[in-house]
Write an enzyme that holds these catalytic residues in place. Structure first.
Site, short mmCIF file in Angstrom:
data_model
loop_
_atom_site.label_atom_id
_atom_site.label_comp_id
_atom_site.label_asym_id
_atom_site.label_seq_id
_atom_site.Cartn_x
_atom_site.Cartn_y
_atom_site.Cartn_z
N LYS A 132 5.02 2.85 2.95
CA LYS A 132 3.75 2.13 3.08
C LYS A 132 2.84 2.86 4.09
O LYS A 132 2.81 4.08 4.10
CB LYS A 132 4.00 0.67 3.44
N GLU A 180 9.62 -6.11 -8.49
CA GLU A 180 9.24 -6.54 -7.15
C GLU A 180 8.66 -7.94 -7.18
O GLU A 180 7.48 -8.14 -7.45
CB GLU A 180 8.17 -5.59 -6.59
N GLY A 239 8.06 -8.20 2.12
CA GLY A 239 7.54 -8.33 3.48
C GLY A 239 7.62 -9.75 4.04
O GLY A 239 7.09 -10.03 5.10
#
Length: 256
Positions: free
Chosen positions: A15, A170, A176
Protein backbone atom coordinates in the site's frame (compact mmCIF):
# COMPACT_ATOMS: atom_id res chain seq x y z
CA UNK A 1 -10.98 -29.48 -7.82
CA UNK A 2 -7.36 -30.59 -7.48
CA UNK A 3 -5.27 -28.14 -5.48
CA UNK A 4 -2.12 -29.85 -6.71
CA UNK A 5 -2.77 -28.46 -10.19
CA UNK A 6 -1.93 -24.90 -9.14
CA UNK A 7 0.84 -23.19 -7.21
CA UNK A 8 0.14 -21.08 -4.16
CA UNK A 9 1.08 -17.41 -4.45
CA UNK A 10 1.76 -15.17 -1.45
CA UNK A 11 1.90 -11.52 -2.47
CA UNK A 12 2.55 -8.61 -0.15
CA UNK A 13 0.58 -5.43 -0.85
CA UNK A 14 2.58 -2.69 0.83
CA UNK A 15 0.00 0.00 0.00
CA UNK A 16 1.34 3.53 0.67
CA UNK A 17 4.22 2.53 2.92
CA UNK A 18 8.05 2.63 2.85
CA UNK A 19 10.58 4.91 1.21
CA UNK A 20 13.03 3.32 -1.26
CA UNK A 21 15.67 2.93 1.46
CA UNK A 22 13.11 1.37 3.81
CA UNK A 23 11.91 -0.91 1.01
CA UNK A 24 15.43 -2.21 0.40
CA UNK A 25 15.92 -2.90 4.11
CA UNK A 26 12.58 -4.70 4.40
CA UNK A 27 13.26 -6.90 1.39
CA UNK A 28 16.75 -7.76 2.62
CA UNK A 29 15.14 -8.93 5.87
CA UNK A 30 12.46 -10.93 4.04
CA UNK A 31 14.67 -12.72 1.50
CA UNK A 32 16.49 -15.19 3.77
CA UNK A 33 13.24 -16.07 5.54
CA UNK A 34 11.48 -17.11 2.32
CA UNK A 35 14.45 -18.45 0.34
CA UNK A 36 13.18 -22.03 0.53
CA UNK A 37 9.52 -21.24 -0.13
CA UNK A 38 7.46 -23.88 -1.88
CA UNK A 39 5.15 -21.19 -3.23
CA UNK A 40 5.60 -18.08 -5.35
CA UNK A 41 6.48 -14.98 -3.33
CA UNK A 42 5.83 -11.43 -4.57
CA UNK A 43 6.14 -7.95 -3.05
CA UNK A 44 3.87 -5.30 -4.57
CA UNK A 45 5.29 -1.91 -3.67
CA UNK A 46 4.62 1.80 -4.28
CA UNK A 47 5.85 3.12 -7.63
CA UNK A 48 8.76 5.03 -6.07
CA UNK A 49 10.03 1.80 -4.47
CA UNK A 50 10.04 -0.33 -7.62
CA UNK A 51 13.64 0.36 -8.64
CA UNK A 52 14.92 -0.37 -5.13
CA UNK A 53 12.77 -3.52 -4.91
CA UNK A 54 14.00 -4.83 -8.25
CA UNK A 55 17.59 -4.27 -7.20
CA UNK A 56 17.07 -5.88 -3.80
CA UNK A 57 15.30 -8.96 -5.19
CA UNK A 58 17.72 -9.58 -8.09
CA UNK A 59 18.81 -13.21 -8.10
CA UNK A 60 16.28 -14.19 -5.43
CA UNK A 61 12.98 -16.08 -5.54
CA UNK A 62 11.00 -12.92 -4.72
CA UNK A 63 9.05 -11.29 -7.53
CA UNK A 64 8.14 -7.60 -7.73
CA UNK A 65 4.77 -6.08 -8.52
CA UNK A 66 3.17 -2.65 -8.82
CA UNK A 67 -0.04 -1.66 -7.06
CA UNK A 68 -1.88 -0.43 -10.17
CA UNK A 69 -1.42 0.59 -13.80
CA UNK A 70 -3.30 2.72 -16.31
CA UNK A 71 -5.00 1.30 -19.39
CA UNK A 72 -3.36 3.65 -21.88
CA UNK A 73 0.27 3.34 -22.98
CA UNK A 74 0.82 7.10 -22.72
CA UNK A 75 -1.04 10.39 -22.75
CA UNK A 76 -2.46 13.20 -20.66
CA UNK A 77 -3.09 11.18 -17.50
CA UNK A 78 -1.28 13.12 -14.81
CA UNK A 79 -0.15 10.95 -11.92
CA UNK A 80 -0.72 7.64 -13.72
CA UNK A 81 1.75 4.90 -14.73
CA UNK A 82 1.33 2.70 -17.80
CA UNK A 83 1.88 -1.04 -18.01
CA UNK A 84 4.68 -0.65 -20.56
CA UNK A 85 6.50 1.73 -18.20
CA UNK A 86 6.39 -1.01 -15.57
CA UNK A 87 7.58 -3.77 -17.89
CA UNK A 88 10.37 -1.54 -19.16
CA UNK A 89 11.67 -1.52 -15.58
CA UNK A 90 11.36 -5.29 -15.29
CA UNK A 91 8.18 -5.39 -13.19
CA UNK A 92 6.21 -8.58 -13.87
CA UNK A 93 3.20 -8.35 -11.55
CA UNK A 94 0.50 -5.73 -11.00
CA UNK A 95 -2.49 -5.51 -8.66
CA UNK A 96 -5.67 -4.40 -10.42
CA UNK A 97 -9.02 -3.47 -8.87
CA UNK A 98 -8.04 -3.39 -5.22
CA UNK A 99 -10.97 -2.33 -3.07
CA UNK A 100 -9.12 0.79 -1.94
CA UNK A 101 -8.76 1.82 -5.59
CA UNK A 102 -12.45 1.15 -6.14
CA UNK A 103 -13.54 2.88 -2.92
CA UNK A 104 -11.27 5.93 -2.78
CA UNK A 105 -10.30 6.55 -6.40
CA UNK A 106 -13.36 5.77 -8.47
CA UNK A 107 -12.30 2.49 -10.06
CA UNK A 108 -15.23 0.70 -11.68
CA UNK A 109 -15.65 -2.82 -13.05
CA UNK A 110 -15.23 -1.35 -16.54
CA UNK A 111 -11.96 0.50 -15.79
CA UNK A 112 -10.68 -2.58 -13.98
CA UNK A 113 -11.25 -4.59 -17.17
CA UNK A 114 -9.40 -1.97 -19.23
CA UNK A 115 -6.43 -2.06 -16.85
CA UNK A 116 -6.40 -5.87 -16.87
CA UNK A 117 -6.37 -5.78 -20.66
CA UNK A 118 -3.45 -3.32 -20.75
CA UNK A 119 -1.41 -5.34 -18.26
CA UNK A 120 -1.95 -8.60 -20.13
CA UNK A 121 -1.14 -6.96 -23.45
CA UNK A 122 2.22 -6.02 -21.97
CA UNK A 123 2.98 -9.54 -20.77
CA UNK A 124 2.34 -8.90 -17.07
CA UNK A 125 0.78 -11.21 -14.51
CA UNK A 126 -2.33 -9.62 -13.01
CA UNK A 127 -3.51 -9.96 -9.42
CA UNK A 128 -7.20 -9.17 -9.93
CA UNK A 129 -9.14 -8.16 -6.81
CA UNK A 130 -12.84 -8.79 -6.30
CA UNK A 131 -14.97 -8.62 -3.16
CA UNK A 132 -18.05 -7.29 -1.44
CA UNK A 133 -18.88 -4.64 1.15
CA UNK A 134 -20.44 -5.58 4.49
CA UNK A 135 -23.83 -4.23 3.38
CA UNK A 136 -23.73 -6.43 0.29
CA UNK A 137 -22.87 -9.51 2.33
CA UNK A 138 -25.71 -8.75 4.73
CA UNK A 139 -28.07 -8.40 1.74
CA UNK A 140 -27.09 -11.90 0.64
CA UNK A 141 -25.72 -10.87 -2.76
CA UNK A 142 -22.06 -11.81 -2.30
CA UNK A 143 -22.17 -14.65 -4.81
CA UNK A 144 -23.85 -12.62 -7.55
CA UNK A 145 -21.65 -9.59 -6.97
CA UNK A 146 -18.32 -11.43 -6.96
CA UNK A 147 -19.31 -13.45 -10.03
CA UNK A 148 -20.28 -10.23 -11.84
CA UNK A 149 -17.03 -8.48 -10.92
CA UNK A 150 -15.08 -11.48 -12.17
CA UNK A 151 -16.98 -11.71 -15.45
CA UNK A 152 -16.61 -8.02 -16.28
CA UNK A 153 -12.93 -7.90 -15.31
CA UNK A 154 -12.14 -10.87 -17.56
CA UNK A 155 -14.13 -9.71 -20.56
CA UNK A 156 -12.01 -10.22 -23.68
CA UNK A 157 -9.40 -12.30 -21.83
CA UNK A 158 -8.54 -15.52 -23.64
CA UNK A 159 -8.01 -18.84 -21.92
CA UNK A 160 -4.33 -18.63 -22.82
CA UNK A 161 -4.07 -15.17 -21.21
CA UNK A 162 -5.94 -16.42 -18.16
CA UNK A 163 -2.78 -18.31 -17.20
CA UNK A 164 -1.34 -14.89 -16.27
CA UNK A 165 -4.25 -13.94 -14.00
CA UNK A 166 -4.41 -14.53 -10.26
CA UNK A 167 -7.68 -13.64 -8.55
CA UNK A 168 -7.69 -12.28 -5.01
CA UNK A 169 -10.94 -12.48 -3.06
CA UNK A 170 -10.97 -9.44 -0.81
CA UNK A 171 -14.02 -8.99 1.37
CA UNK A 172 -13.96 -5.21 1.78
CA UNK A 173 -15.34 -5.52 5.29
CA UNK A 174 -12.23 -7.50 6.31
CA UNK A 175 -9.53 -5.20 4.90
CA UNK A 176 -7.70 -3.08 7.43
CA UNK A 177 -10.47 -3.66 9.97
CA UNK A 178 -8.93 -6.57 11.84
CA UNK A 179 -11.99 -8.64 10.91
CA UNK A 180 -11.33 -11.77 8.93
CA UNK A 181 -13.70 -14.04 7.09
CA UNK A 182 -13.83 -17.48 8.64
CA UNK A 183 -11.94 -20.13 6.73
CA UNK A 184 -15.29 -21.54 5.63
CA UNK A 185 -16.52 -18.12 4.40
CA UNK A 186 -13.29 -17.50 2.51
CA UNK A 187 -13.38 -20.92 0.87
CA UNK A 188 -17.05 -20.54 -0.05
CA UNK A 189 -16.44 -17.36 -2.04
CA UNK A 190 -13.21 -18.63 -3.59
CA UNK A 191 -15.23 -21.65 -4.76
CA UNK A 192 -17.82 -19.28 -6.29
CA UNK A 193 -15.03 -17.51 -8.18
CA UNK A 194 -13.70 -20.86 -9.38
CA UNK A 195 -17.18 -21.89 -10.54
CA UNK A 196 -17.42 -18.59 -12.44
CA UNK A 197 -14.13 -19.35 -14.20
CA UNK A 198 -15.50 -22.78 -15.14
CA UNK A 199 -18.62 -21.11 -16.55
CA UNK A 200 -16.58 -18.56 -18.53
CA UNK A 201 -13.89 -20.97 -19.75
CA UNK A 202 -13.89 -24.64 -18.73
CA UNK A 203 -13.10 -27.02 -15.89
CA UNK A 204 -9.40 -27.15 -16.74
CA UNK A 205 -9.13 -23.37 -16.52
CA UNK A 206 -10.97 -23.39 -13.20
CA UNK A 207 -8.68 -26.10 -11.82
CA UNK A 208 -5.59 -24.12 -12.86
CA UNK A 209 -6.75 -20.74 -11.48
CA UNK A 210 -4.85 -19.50 -8.42
CA UNK A 211 -7.32 -17.79 -6.10
CA UNK A 212 -5.94 -15.88 -3.13
CA UNK A 213 -7.68 -14.71 0.01
CA UNK A 214 -6.95 -11.09 0.82
CA UNK A 215 -8.89 -10.04 3.90
CA UNK A 216 -6.52 -9.50 6.83
CA UNK A 217 -4.64 -12.78 6.46
CA UNK A 218 -1.94 -12.88 9.11
CA UNK A 219 0.55 -15.21 10.76
CA UNK A 220 -2.06 -16.49 13.21
CA UNK A 221 -4.83 -17.39 10.76
CA UNK A 222 -2.89 -18.18 7.58
CA UNK A 223 -2.55 -21.93 8.12
CA UNK A 224 -6.28 -22.47 8.59
CA UNK A 225 -7.18 -20.29 5.60
CA UNK A 226 -4.57 -21.82 3.30
CA UNK A 227 -5.64 -25.35 4.22
CA UNK A 228 -8.99 -24.73 2.50
CA UNK A 229 -9.39 -26.54 -0.83
CA UNK A 230 -10.13 -23.41 -2.89
CA UNK A 231 -7.74 -20.95 -1.19
CA UNK A 232 -4.45 -20.97 -3.06
CA UNK A 233 -2.56 -18.13 -1.44
CA UNK A 234 -2.93 -14.68 0.00
CA UNK A 235 -2.72 -11.01 -0.86
CA UNK A 236 -1.21 -9.75 2.35
CA UNK A 237 -1.52 -6.20 3.67
CA UNK A 238 -0.17 -5.23 7.08
CA UNK A 239 1.57 -8.55 7.76
CA UNK A 240 3.67 -8.13 4.60
CA UNK A 241 5.49 -5.25 6.31
CA UNK A 242 6.63 -7.57 9.11
CA UNK A 243 9.29 -10.01 7.86
CA UNK A 244 8.67 -12.72 10.46
CA UNK A 245 4.90 -12.61 9.98
CA UNK A 246 5.16 -12.60 6.19
CA UNK A 247 7.56 -15.55 6.35
CA UNK A 248 5.12 -17.45 8.58
CA UNK A 249 2.40 -16.98 5.97
CA UNK A 250 4.75 -18.18 3.22
CA UNK A 251 5.56 -21.21 5.37
CA UNK A 252 1.85 -21.97 5.80
CA UNK A 253 1.35 -21.75 2.03
CA UNK A 254 4.31 -24.04 1.45
CA UNK A 255 2.90 -26.64 3.84
CA UNK A 256 -0.76 -26.16 2.92
Amino acid sequence: MNKALRKAVIAGNWKMNKTPAEAKELIENIKPLVANAGCDVVVCVPYVDLAAALEATAGSNVGVGAENCHWEASGAYTGEISANMLTAMGVNYVIIGHSERRTYFGETDVTVNKRVRAALDNGMTVILCVGEYLEQREQGITAELVALQTKIALQGVSKEELARVIIAYEPVWAIGTGKTATAQQANEVCAIIRATIKELYDAAAADAMTIQYGGSMNAANAAELLAQPDVDGGLIGGASLKPADFAEIVKAATEG
